[in-house]
Motif scaffolding. Structure first.
Motif, PDB file in Angstrom:
ATOM      1  N   ILE A  75     -30.996   1.049  40.929  1.00 39.45           N
ATOM      2  CA  ILE A  75     -31.161   2.153  39.990  1.00 39.45           C
ATOM      3  C   ILE A  75     -31.930   3.260  40.712  1.00 39.45           C
ATOM      4  O   ILE A  75     -32.807   2.987  41.531  1.00 39.45           O
ATOM      5  N   SER A 140     -34.166  -2.320  38.970  1.00 34.15           N
ATOM      6  CA  SER A 140     -33.587  -2.257  37.622  1.00 34.15           C
ATOM      7  C   SER A 140     -34.443  -1.357  36.741  1.00 34.15           C
ATOM      8  O   SER A 140     -35.563  -0.992  37.116  1.00 34.15           O
ATOM      9  N   ALA A 175     -27.724   4.942  37.271  1.00 31.61           N
ATOM     10  CA  ALA A 175     -27.166   3.678  37.746  1.00 31.61           C
ATOM     11  C   ALA A 175     -26.063   3.943  38.761  1.00 31.61           C
ATOM     12  O   ALA A 175     -25.246   4.855  38.591  1.00 31.61           O
TER      13      ALA A 175
END
Length: 178
Positions: A75, A140, A175
């Motif tokens: 990410i 993440s 993302a």
């Protein structure tokens, strides 16, 4: 090495096909999946005026890099910042980032790499983008809840710089598009 940042609001838009850019990497906004950014790293000198880019685009030059590029899914946590327009303010901002903020972030679980850049030019918008961009590559979205991240923005120095030097800031999570 320069960074070309292309932003758009229609994910169906194709990536740029300019041979001087090479293969870009597309990321989609976690908040609004119709928005995207394409990042191109170039080793040669480029000018946005000579590229056929149909979306908002920005050319950045590197300030610093810390950490290792991720090898798989990750990410991007992107922060753009505008500082007061004095050498003293900019120096204080950069010292805080390099000597305290980024070193603290690099210890947080899930952190891969921090890259900081200065805006050189922009096209496709009449509004000047913020002068600096930080691209944090993290494992993440859970990174955003890590205590170490909260600690890195809670120090006395960081708070002082945020209040006295930073004029405006924007943030977003992006993302990697497969």
């Amino acid at each position: 090495m320069s960074l070309i940042f292309v932003a758009g609001k229609d994910i169906s838009s194709p990536k740029a096909k300019d041979s001087s850019l090479g293969e870009g990497v597309r990321y989609t906004s976690i908040a609004d999946p119709s928005e995207f950014i394409d990042l191109y790293e170039t080793k040669t000198s480029v000018s946005l005026d000579t590229l056929a880019l149909s979306n908002e685009s920005r050319l950045y030059t590197p300030i610093s890099t810390r950490g290792t590029a991720p090898s798989g899914s990750h990410i991007l946590f992107i922060v753009t910042v505008e500082t007061k327009d004095t050498d003293e303010a900019r120096d204080e901002f950069h010292r805080c980032c390099e000597e305290e903020h980024v070193p603290l972030l690099s210890k947080v679980p899930g952190f891969f790499r921090a890259r900081r850049y200065k805006l050189e030019s922009f096209a496709g918008t009449s509004t000047k983008p913020h002068g600096y961009i930080a691209i944090y590559e993290v494992e993440s979205p859970a990174f955003m809840k890590e205590q170490g991240l909260l600690d890195s923005v809670s120090t006395a120095w960081y708070q002082k710089v945020s209040e006295e030097v930073v004029v405006d800031k924007s943030k977003g999570l992006w993302a990697l598009q497969n």
